[in-house]
Design a protein around this motif. Structure first.
Motif, short mmCIF file in Angstrom:
data_model
loop_
_atom_site.label_atom_id
_atom_site.label_comp_id
_atom_site.label_asym_id
_atom_site.label_seq_id
_atom_site.Cartn_x
_atom_site.Cartn_y
_atom_site.Cartn_z
N PHE A 144 10.78 106.77 -42.92
CA PHE A 144 12.12 106.99 -42.59
C PHE A 144 12.32 108.58 -42.71
CE2 PHE A 144 12.14 102.56 -43.44
CZ PHE A 144 12.82 102.15 -42.07
N THR A 145 13.10 109.01 -41.88
CA THR A 145 13.60 110.37 -41.82
C THR A 145 15.10 110.51 -41.16
OG1 THR A 145 12.52 111.08 -40.14
CG2 THR A 145 11.49 111.60 -42.39
N VAL A 146 15.90 111.78 -41.52
CA VAL A 146 17.24 112.02 -40.97
C VAL A 146 17.20 113.34 -40.23
CG1 VAL A 146 19.62 111.64 -41.34
CG2 VAL A 146 18.09 110.46 -42.78
N GLY A 147 17.70 113.30 -39.05
CA GLY A 147 17.97 114.29 -38.32
C GLY A 147 19.34 114.73 -37.88
N LEU A 148 19.45 115.51 -37.15
CA LEU A 148 20.97 115.74 -36.37
C LEU A 148 20.65 115.73 -34.91
CD1 LEU A 148 24.08 116.46 -36.60
CD2 LEU A 148 23.10 119.13 -36.56
N ASN A 149 21.77 115.12 -34.06
CA ASN A 149 21.45 115.42 -32.49
C ASN A 149 22.83 116.06 -32.29
OD1 ASN A 149 20.50 112.41 -30.79
ND2 ASN A 149 19.12 113.83 -32.33
N ASP A 162 23.43 113.39 -20.33
CA ASP A 162 23.52 114.41 -21.46
C ASP A 162 22.17 115.14 -21.85
OD1 ASP A 162 22.12 113.30 -23.77
OD2 ASP A 162 23.35 111.44 -23.08
N ILE A 163 22.67 116.35 -22.38
CA ILE A 163 21.48 117.22 -22.69
C ILE A 163 21.57 117.57 -24.48
CG2 ILE A 163 22.74 119.28 -22.02
CD1 ILE A 163 19.75 120.52 -22.06
N ARG A 164 20.84 117.21 -25.19
CA ARG A 164 20.93 117.66 -26.57
C ARG A 164 19.89 118.14 -27.16
NH1 ARG A 164 21.35 111.23 -28.32
NH2 ARG A 164 22.39 111.08 -26.26
N TYR A 165 20.14 118.65 -28.55
CA TYR A 165 19.03 119.04 -29.45
C TYR A 165 18.93 118.17 -30.64
CZ TYR A 165 16.76 122.45 -32.54
OH TYR A 165 16.09 122.96 -33.35
N GLU A 166 17.86 118.14 -30.94
CA GLU A 166 17.49 117.54 -32.19
C GLU A 166 16.83 117.96 -33.10
OE1 GLU A 166 16.36 112.96 -32.32
OE2 GLU A 166 14.66 113.77 -33.40
N ARG A 167 17.07 117.95 -34.58
CA ARG A 167 16.29 118.69 -35.53
C ARG A 167 16.49 117.93 -36.77
NH1 ARG A 167 11.99 120.69 -37.10
NH2 ARG A 167 11.88 122.15 -38.57
N GLY A 168 15.09 117.77 -37.35
CA GLY A 168 15.20 116.87 -38.67
C GLY A 168 15.78 117.84 -39.95
N PHE A 169 16.43 117.26 -40.79
CA PHE A 169 16.76 118.06 -41.69
C PHE A 169 15.82 118.36 -43.01
CE2 PHE A 169 20.72 115.40 -41.44
CZ PHE A 169 21.47 116.27 -40.94
N SER A 170 14.38 117.74 -42.83
CA SER A 170 13.41 118.21 -43.60
C SER A 170 11.87 117.98 -43.09
CB SER A 170 13.54 117.35 -45.23
OG SER A 170 13.32 115.94 -44.82
#
Length: 203
Positions: A144-149, A162-170
């Motif tokens: 399990f990990t968490v990122g941001l959309n 829609d168009i989005r960017y996703e990046r993991g916090f770690s």
């Protein structure tokens, strides 16, 4: 005449946007363009080498979404199956790295004007499978990990884009080892940054 035409156009845009506004649920699918983090490995008895980042390749996603609609904002959770692919140049050879995962973004959106809206929120990820070509790879460090959309979208009728960017916090690394003593071994960052293009349909 010009005023009448302008009013008609605005009314048409407004009625089209309203078709996917309001609370409800639907399906979605689209393309992912991702880039994984560093690969740190060694070949045979040589010292460690760092391959900084991967060459991104196109992946895909399919899933479901729900929406709670309010006058100026909305809340939209999604459940999405995602498959991504990237490639590392290791000792002159191209090695494809495939990741399959379940994503659960929980998005807070703001309605800007007409069909245009902006959104952002956390994306919870569960890794189902990861494969690095020609090598044996172990489970990722954290399932399990968490990122941001974060992104923007438009609604036209029952359709949304829609168009989005996703990046993991770690980082979330996975260890791997080659099939014999001369093969590459090491670890790879399995949490990609992604640009995601989605088409959704309200049911």
């Amino acid at each position: 005449m010009k005023k009448t035409l302008l009013v008609a156009v605005l009314a048409l845009i407004g009625s089209a946007a309203m078709a996917q506004s309001g609370s409800g649920f639907g399906i979605k699918a689209g393309l992912n363009y991702n880039k994984n983090g560093d690969l740190i490995g060694s070949v045979g008895d040589s010292g460690q080498d760092i391959v900084e980042g991967a060459d991104g390749k196109t992946g895909y996603h399919v899933g479901f979404w729900g929406k709670l609609d309010f006058p100026k904002i909305y809340l939209r959770p999604e459940l999405v199956y995602t498959k991504t692919k990237s490639s590392y140049d290791v000792d002159g050879d191209s090695q494809d790295y495939d990741v399959s995962k379940l994503d659960l973004p929980v998005l807070l959106g703001v309605k800007i004007v007409g069909p245009l809206h902006l959104f952002a929120g956390p994306a919870f990820q569960y890794t189902l499978k990861n494969d690095l070509e020609n090598v044996e790879i172990e489970d990722v460090e954290n399932d399990f990990t968490v990122g941001l959309n974060a992104g923007a979208g438009v609604n036209i009728g029952r359709l949304g884009f829609d168009i989005r960017y996703e990046r993991g916090f770690s980082e979330n690394e996975a260890n791997f080892i080659g099939n014999n003593i001369t093969d590459v071994s090491g670890r790879v960052d399995s949490r990609p940054s992604q640009v995601i293009f989605s088409l959704s349909l309200k049911l």
